[in-house]
Design an enzyme around this catalytic site. Structure first.
Site, mmCIF file in Angstrom:
data_model
loop_
_atom_site.group_PDB
_atom_site.id
_atom_site.type_symbol
_atom_site.label_atom_id
_atom_site.label_comp_id
_atom_site.label_asym_id
_atom_site.label_seq_id
_atom_site.Cartn_x
_atom_site.Cartn_y
_atom_site.Cartn_z
ATOM 1 N N TRP A 34 43.958 51.408 -13.099
ATOM 2 C CA TRP A 34 43.388 51.271 -11.743
ATOM 3 C C TRP A 34 44.109 52.141 -10.741
ATOM 4 O O TRP A 34 43.524 52.588 -9.764
ATOM 5 C CB TRP A 34 43.190 49.816 -11.334
ATOM 6 C CG TRP A 34 44.349 48.955 -10.913
ATOM 7 C CD1 TRP A 34 45.623 48.994 -11.339
ATOM 8 C CD2 TRP A 34 44.258 47.875 -9.960
ATOM 9 N NE1 TRP A 34 46.350 48.004 -10.729
ATOM 10 C CE2 TRP A 34 45.535 47.306 -9.883
ATOM 11 C CE3 TRP A 34 43.235 47.341 -9.189
ATOM 12 C CZ2 TRP A 34 45.820 46.212 -9.045
ATOM 13 C CZ3 TRP A 34 43.521 46.257 -8.362
ATOM 14 C CH2 TRP A 34 44.795 45.700 -8.292
ATOM 15 N N ASP A 161 50.508 41.556 -11.208
ATOM 16 C CA ASP A 161 51.274 41.009 -12.322
ATOM 17 C C ASP A 161 51.878 39.627 -12.126
ATOM 18 O O ASP A 161 51.714 38.758 -12.960
ATOM 19 C CB ASP A 161 52.417 41.962 -12.688
ATOM 20 C CG ASP A 161 51.930 43.348 -13.064
ATOM 21 O OD1 ASP A 161 50.716 43.619 -12.958
ATOM 22 O OD2 ASP A 161 52.765 44.165 -13.452
ATOM 23 N N TRP A 348 53.927 40.895 -6.450
ATOM 24 C CA TRP A 348 52.644 40.381 -5.945
ATOM 25 C C TRP A 348 52.735 38.982 -5.345
ATOM 26 O O TRP A 348 51.742 38.284 -5.213
ATOM 27 C CB TRP A 348 51.614 40.405 -7.073
ATOM 28 C CG TRP A 348 51.148 41.798 -7.341
ATOM 29 C CD1 TRP A 348 51.670 42.678 -8.256
ATOM 30 C CD2 TRP A 348 50.087 42.508 -6.679
ATOM 31 N NE1 TRP A 348 50.993 43.881 -8.204
ATOM 32 C CE2 TRP A 348 50.019 43.799 -7.247
ATOM 33 C CE3 TRP A 348 49.193 42.182 -5.655
ATOM 34 C CZ2 TRP A 348 49.095 44.759 -6.838
ATOM 35 C CZ3 TRP A 348 48.266 43.134 -5.252
ATOM 36 C CH2 TRP A 348 48.230 44.406 -5.840
ATOM 37 N N GLU A 391 55.477 51.714 -2.654
ATOM 38 C CA GLU A 391 54.532 51.047 -3.558
ATOM 39 C C GLU A 391 53.884 49.849 -2.853
ATOM 40 O O GLU A 391 52.686 49.626 -2.948
ATOM 41 C CB GLU A 391 55.284 50.591 -4.816
ATOM 42 C CG GLU A 391 54.410 49.977 -5.888
ATOM 43 C CD GLU A 391 55.189 49.599 -7.143
ATOM 44 O OE1 GLU A 391 56.434 49.796 -7.169
ATOM 45 O OE2 GLU A 391 54.571 49.100 -8.098
HETATM 46 C C1 DGY Z 1 54.703 47.111 -14.905
HETATM 47 O O1 DGY Z 1 55.289 47.555 -15.874
HETATM 48 O O2 DGY Z 1 55.234 46.541 -13.961
HETATM 49 C C2 DGY Z 1 53.257 47.325 -14.831
HETATM 50 O O3 DGY Z 1 52.718 46.787 -13.673
HETATM 51 C C3 DGY Z 1 52.558 46.764 -16.017
HETATM 52 O O4 DGY Z 1 51.280 47.255 -16.003
#
Ligand code: DGY
Length: 420
Positions: A34, A161, A348, A391
């Site tokens: 994505w 995540d 998140w 990020e």
């Molecule tokens: C990570 O490694 O943190 C990624 O988000 C997994 O897709």
């Protein structure tokens, strides 16, 4: 240097030839599904052919069954765990074995409608059957009983995540052996900004379980100890269904468009049933136990992105979003502020993500809530102007978090600043 120019520089710097790494820091040294699709929305602002290539490269990694993996490992992946050698997945052994939110059709439609170049249109038209195959796979593999809601089987599939929304479902997963000593992410980003050890152990134990089952789509749904019909994942899918139907219609695939229309009807009804009248929010379900996940995370706002009629049907949802915004300096937090699980700096569990902001800006505008969309747009641009291309960001202080020089933040800045 002007910020737009800085954003372009980041996307050029993170270009590895046909695909873009999320950041050049080593934190994510591969192509994420994505991320790539959303990066294309930025690339198209200054290099249309390159934007199409980004998606073509992603679909170059599509599995024969239609699945598009969440990571494609094209080059040296030694700075990442779990890398290709751990996953051992797919026909080439150079991908992960799970998927990610299906935003691609939404982006491809946008590129298609935004161009008059016949060569670009032909390349995008060639992607349409591949998109259809992915959507088909998603329903067959993740909604085998035809409920209209597809399930994710790993928190990484949500792209969000370690949202508190997964906590209970993830608790039910065996942690397996600790992988703390194998983690590489905490060498690139502050540990407080990243998922905790017990979550990571479970992420990897799930990977091992799927690997042991050969990543077979016809098995994973039944054996997955984590199985969630997430309202956010389904809302993104539903929006993509609409966009895919429009794309297939425009490119003359009438049978394909009719097939997608049936998906859309089922999922539209099913998302409608995710509305929780008492709480005034959309919730997903743990499909192993049928337990409703009563946690107010940003996935519950994403029906606004899927459907232009949601704000009118559920004005309380918009009020709820307004109440979140009243409690932060910069919107939109990824989890409801004030809740015990809310952590403004950890991945998140609270931070602001520009990709989610874009979905909400777009959704609110379509829902006739342009003023609220404008507040989120202003916050998004201000965050980057003050804090750079991080990020993600702390919604209370604006502190830049996670990786730096981040591709999708640069792309979203370009896209949101262009104000389409
Ligand atoms: C990570 O490694 O943190 C990624 O988000 C997994 O897709």
């Amino acid at each position: 240097m002007e910020l737009k120019q800085q954003a372009i520089e980041i996307l050029r710097r993170n270009d590895r030839g046909g695909y873009t790494v999320p950041t050049a820091t080593g934190l994510y040294p591969a192509q994420w599904n994505w991320d790539s699709c959303l990066v294309a929305l930025g690339l198209v602002q200054f290099d249309e052919p390159r934007a199409v290539t980004e998606i073509e490269t992603l679909f170059g990694g599509q599995w024969p069954d239609g699945m598009v993996p969440h990571i494609l490992f094209h080059g040296d992946d030694s700075s990442y765990f779990p890398n290709a050698a751990v996953w051992q997945a797919g026909p080439t052994g150079r991908s992960s074995g799970i998927t990610q939110p299906l935003v691609a059709a939404t982006v491809v439609r946008r590129l298609f409608e935004g161009t008059s170049d016949p060569v670009i249109r032909a390349r995008l038209t060639a992607l349409a059957p591949k998109l259809l195959a992915w959507h088909r796979w998603c329903y067959a593999a993740r909604d085998p009983h035809g409920t209209g809601l597809v399930s994710i089987i790993h928190p990484w599939e949500s792209g969000m995540d370690n949202s508190p929304v997964w906590d209970d479902a993830l608790d039910a997963v065996e942690p397996g052996p600790s992988v703390t000593h194998l983690r590489k992410d905490t060498g690139f980003a502050t540990a407080d900004h990243r998922p905790r050890g017990p979550e990571y152990d479970r992420y990897i134990n799930l990977v091992i379980k799927f690997r042991d089952n050969g990543y077979r789509a016809d098995r994973l749904f039944d054996i997955a100890p984590f199985r969630v019909a997430d309202v956010g994942f389904n809302a993104i899918l539903q929006r993509a269904n609409r966009d895919l139907r429009a794309l297939l219609t425009a490119t003359g695939d009438i049978a394909g468009a009719a097939e997608v229309e049936a998906m859309e009807e089922r999922t539209g009804d099913a998302i409608g049933r995710c509305w929780h009248e008492e709480d005034g929010f959309f919730y997903g379900v743990e499909t192993r136990t049928e337990k409703v996940i009563r946690k107010p995370g940003v996935p519950g706002l994403l029906p606004l992105f899927a459907d232009a009629g949601v704000a009118a049907r559920h004005p309380r949802l918009v009020k709820r979003l307004e109440s979140w915004l009243a409690r932060v300096t910069y919107g939109v937090p990824s989890f409801e502020p004030g809740r015990p699980e809310f952590e403004p700096q950890r991945y998140w569990r609270g931070p602001v993500w520009l990709i989610v902001n874009w979905m909400l800006i777009d959704g609110l505008r379509r829902n006739g809530r342009a003023e609220l969309a404008e507040r989120i747009r202003r916050d998004s641009l201000t965050l980057v102007e003050r804090m750079g291309f991080a990020e993600y960001f702390n919604p209370l202080t604006g502190e830049p978090l996670g990786g730096t020089g981040f591709s999708w933040t640069a792309a979203m800045y370009l896209h949101i600043a262009a104000n389409e």
